[in-house]
Design a protein around this motif. Structure first.
Motif, PDB file in Angstrom:
ATOM      1  N   THR A   1      16.733 -14.667  -2.854  1.00 56.54           N
ATOM      2  CA  THR A   1      17.111 -14.248  -4.206  1.00 56.54           C
ATOM      3  C   THR A   1      18.437 -13.482  -4.181  1.00 56.54           C
ATOM      4  O   THR A   1      18.935 -13.127  -3.116  1.00 56.54           O
ATOM      5  CB  THR A   1      16.010 -13.359  -4.812  1.00 56.54           C
ATOM      6  OG1 THR A   1      15.989 -12.087  -4.133  1.00 56.54           O
ATOM      7  CG2 THR A   1      14.640 -14.021  -4.692  1.00 56.54           C
ATOM      8  N   PRO A   2      19.016 -13.180  -5.359  1.00 55.75           N
ATOM      9  CA  PRO A   2      20.274 -12.411  -5.377  1.00 55.75           C
ATOM     10  C   PRO A   2      20.091 -10.929  -5.069  1.00 55.75           C
ATOM     11  O   PRO A   2      20.950 -10.300  -4.455  1.00 55.75           O
ATOM     12  CB  PRO A   2      20.798 -12.598  -6.801  1.00 55.75           C
ATOM     13  CG  PRO A   2      19.979 -13.680  -7.412  1.00 55.75           C
ATOM     14  CD  PRO A   2      18.674 -13.684  -6.694  1.00 55.75           C
TER      15      PRO A   2
ATOM     16  N   VAL B   1      18.748 -18.791  -4.767  1.00 55.68           N
ATOM     17  CA  VAL B   1      18.242 -19.003  -6.127  1.00 55.68           C
ATOM     18  C   VAL B   1      18.815 -17.919  -7.031  1.00 55.68           C
ATOM     19  O   VAL B   1      19.372 -16.925  -6.546  1.00 55.68           O
ATOM     20  CB  VAL B   1      16.696 -18.994  -6.164  1.00 55.68           C
ATOM     21  CG1 VAL B   1      16.135 -20.130  -5.327  1.00 55.68           C
ATOM     22  CG2 VAL B   1      16.144 -17.644  -5.681  1.00 55.68           C
ATOM     23  N   ASP B   2      18.686 -18.097  -8.328  1.00 54.39           N
ATOM     24  CA  ASP B   2      19.305 -17.162  -9.275  1.00 54.39           C
ATOM     25  C   ASP B   2      18.300 -16.213  -9.912  1.00 54.39           C
ATOM     26  O   ASP B   2      18.580 -15.604 -10.946  1.00 54.39           O
ATOM     27  CB  ASP B   2      20.082 -17.915 -10.355  1.00 54.39           C
ATOM     28  CG  ASP B   2      19.194 -18.836 -11.194  1.00 54.39           C
ATOM     29  OD1 ASP B   2      17.955 -18.863 -10.972  1.00 54.39           O
ATOM     30  OD2 ASP B   2      19.745 -19.542 -12.069  1.00 54.39           O
TER      31      ASP B   2
ATOM     32  N   ASN C   1      19.414 -10.069 -13.155  1.00 55.90           N
ATOM     33  CA  ASN C   1      19.175 -11.496 -13.337  1.00 55.90           C
ATOM     34  C   ASN C   1      17.708 -11.717 -13.685  1.00 55.90           C
ATOM     35  O   ASN C   1      16.919 -10.777 -13.723  1.00 55.90           O
ATOM     36  CB  ASN C   1      19.541 -12.270 -12.058  1.00 55.90           C
ATOM     37  CG  ASN C   1      19.025 -11.598 -10.791  1.00 55.90           C
ATOM     38  OD1 ASN C   1      19.789 -10.912 -10.103  1.00 55.90           O
ATOM     39  ND2 ASN C   1      17.746 -11.767 -10.481  1.00 55.90           N
ATOM     40  N   GLN C   2      17.341 -12.966 -13.940  1.00 57.51           N
ATOM     41  CA  GLN C   2      15.938 -13.280 -14.191  1.00 57.51           C
ATOM     42  C   GLN C   2      15.086 -12.865 -12.997  1.00 57.51           C
ATOM     43  O   GLN C   2      15.551 -12.845 -11.855  1.00 57.51           O
ATOM     44  CB  GLN C   2      15.762 -14.777 -14.444  1.00 57.51           C
ATOM     45  CG  GLN C   2      16.221 -15.245 -15.808  1.00 57.51           C
ATOM     46  CD  GLN C   2      15.746 -16.658 -16.102  1.00 57.51           C
ATOM     47  OE1 GLN C   2      15.586 -17.471 -15.199  1.00 57.51           O
ATOM     48  NE2 GLN C   2      15.522 -16.955 -17.364  1.00 57.51           N
TER      49      GLN C   2
ATOM     50  N   ASP D   1      21.207  -3.708  -2.381  1.00 59.53           N
ATOM     51  CA  ASP D   1      19.957  -4.477  -2.343  1.00 59.53           C
ATOM     52  C   ASP D   1      20.195  -5.978  -2.435  1.00 59.53           C
ATOM     53  O   ASP D   1      19.275  -6.736  -2.724  1.00 59.53           O
ATOM     54  CB  ASP D   1      19.031  -4.037  -3.485  1.00 59.53           C
ATOM     55  CG  ASP D   1      19.515  -4.527  -4.849  1.00 59.53           C
ATOM     56  OD1 ASP D   1      20.750  -4.603  -5.057  1.00 59.53           O
ATOM     57  OD2 ASP D   1      18.667  -4.845  -5.701  1.00 59.53           O
ATOM     58  N   SER D   2      21.428  -6.421  -2.181  1.00 56.97           N
ATOM     59  CA  SER D   2      21.733  -7.839  -2.347  1.00 56.97           C
ATOM     60  C   SER D   2      21.214  -8.663  -1.179  1.00 56.97           C
ATOM     61  O   SER D   2      21.220  -8.229  -0.030  1.00 56.97           O
ATOM     62  CB  SER D   2      23.244  -8.045  -2.498  1.00 56.97           C
ATOM     63  OG  SER D   2      23.929  -7.607  -1.346  1.00 56.97           O
ATOM     64  N   THR D   3      20.752  -9.865  -1.506  1.00 58.20           N
ATOM     65  CA  THR D   3      20.269 -10.806  -0.503  1.00 58.20           C
ATOM     66  C   THR D   3      21.064 -12.108  -0.634  1.00 58.20           C
ATOM     67  O   THR D   3      22.198 -12.088  -1.093  1.00 58.20           O
ATOM     68  CB  THR D   3      18.744 -10.985  -0.630  1.00 58.20           C
ATOM     69  OG1 THR D   3      18.338 -10.849  -2.012  1.00 58.20           O
ATOM     70  CG2 THR D   3      18.005  -9.902   0.152  1.00 58.20           C
TER      71      THR D   3
END
Length: 222
Positions: free
Chosen positions: A138-139, A161-162, A191-192, A155-157
């Motif tokens: 995930t983002p 996927v969005d 994001n979602q 916390d970014s990965t």
């Protein structure tokens, strides 16, 4: 890459069927590589937990499904042996089974090892993630799930996927994982985001997202 992003592995018949559909052939004819790396980065991770995952003796079914073969791909070892050795192993696998633990630690070693760079070329390979093994795609994971601190400090990965994932919704051993807590977590995600329980998985093929569930889940839109 074809994705099956689970909270607790291949936990029911619907998720099992989704996995077989992604593989395009029976599990008994499919070759798997399992990735235990994330378990070492989590404060509650132990060598015993990694062994249970690898040996198919955990309570979260992944490696014990009857694969034609199962190998171990330890990401922390890959930089020391060279891509000419391990890249063919990954390309020959039908599925990567990715353990839970710490998503940011897993993300770090996916980048350091070179596996993250290889992912776009693995168009027919299935990524079957368990908890952190799903969240890494995930983002963002959200500050609530930050345990191991990455060099980036955030916390970014990987952002394959969005959407983001809040796993283990309403788990009996995790009383803090309520729907109300998931809603609070989602409010901080740009994001979602999906909150999913252990009976739910998210199947992704060529950007098309399908929720597979015998439990309950919720989609949050910012």
């Amino acid at each position: 890459m074809r994705l099956l992003l689970t909270s607790a592995g291949i936990a029911n018949a619907s998720i099992h069927d989704a996995l077989v559909d992604l593989l395009g052939k029976p599990i008994a004819e499919s070759h798997a590589l399992c990735i235990p790396t994330a378990s070492y980065g989590h404060p509650q991770g132990t060598p015993v937990g990694a062994w249970r995952f690898i040996s198919g003796q955990s309570a979260l079914p992944m490696c014990e499904l009857g694969w034609k073969s199962v190998g171990v791909l330890e990401l922390t070892a890959l930089p020391s042996i060279g891509e000419e050795r391990w890249v063919p192993w990954v390309r020959e696998a039908d599925v990567l089974l990715v353990n839970g633990g710490d998503a940011l630690y897993l993300c770090h070693w996916m980048r350091q090892s070179g596996l993250a760079d290889l992912l776009p070329s693995l168009s027919e390979t299935v990524w079957a993630g368990l908890s952190a093994g799903s969240m890494v795609m995930t983002p963002h994971i959200g500050e609530d799930f930050v345990q191991w601190k990455p060099p980036s400090g955030d916390d970014s990965t990987l952002g394959v996927v969005d959407f983001s994932i809040f796993p283990h919704l309403d788990h009996e051993l995790l009383p803090e994982n309520t729907m109300a807590e998931a809603e609070r977590w989602a409010a901080g995600i740009p994001n979602q985001a999906y909150a999913i329980d252990d009976g739910t998985a998210i199947k992704v093929i060529d950007g098309h997202v399908e929720v597979v569930s015998e439990g309950h889940w919720k989609l949050f839109t910012p």
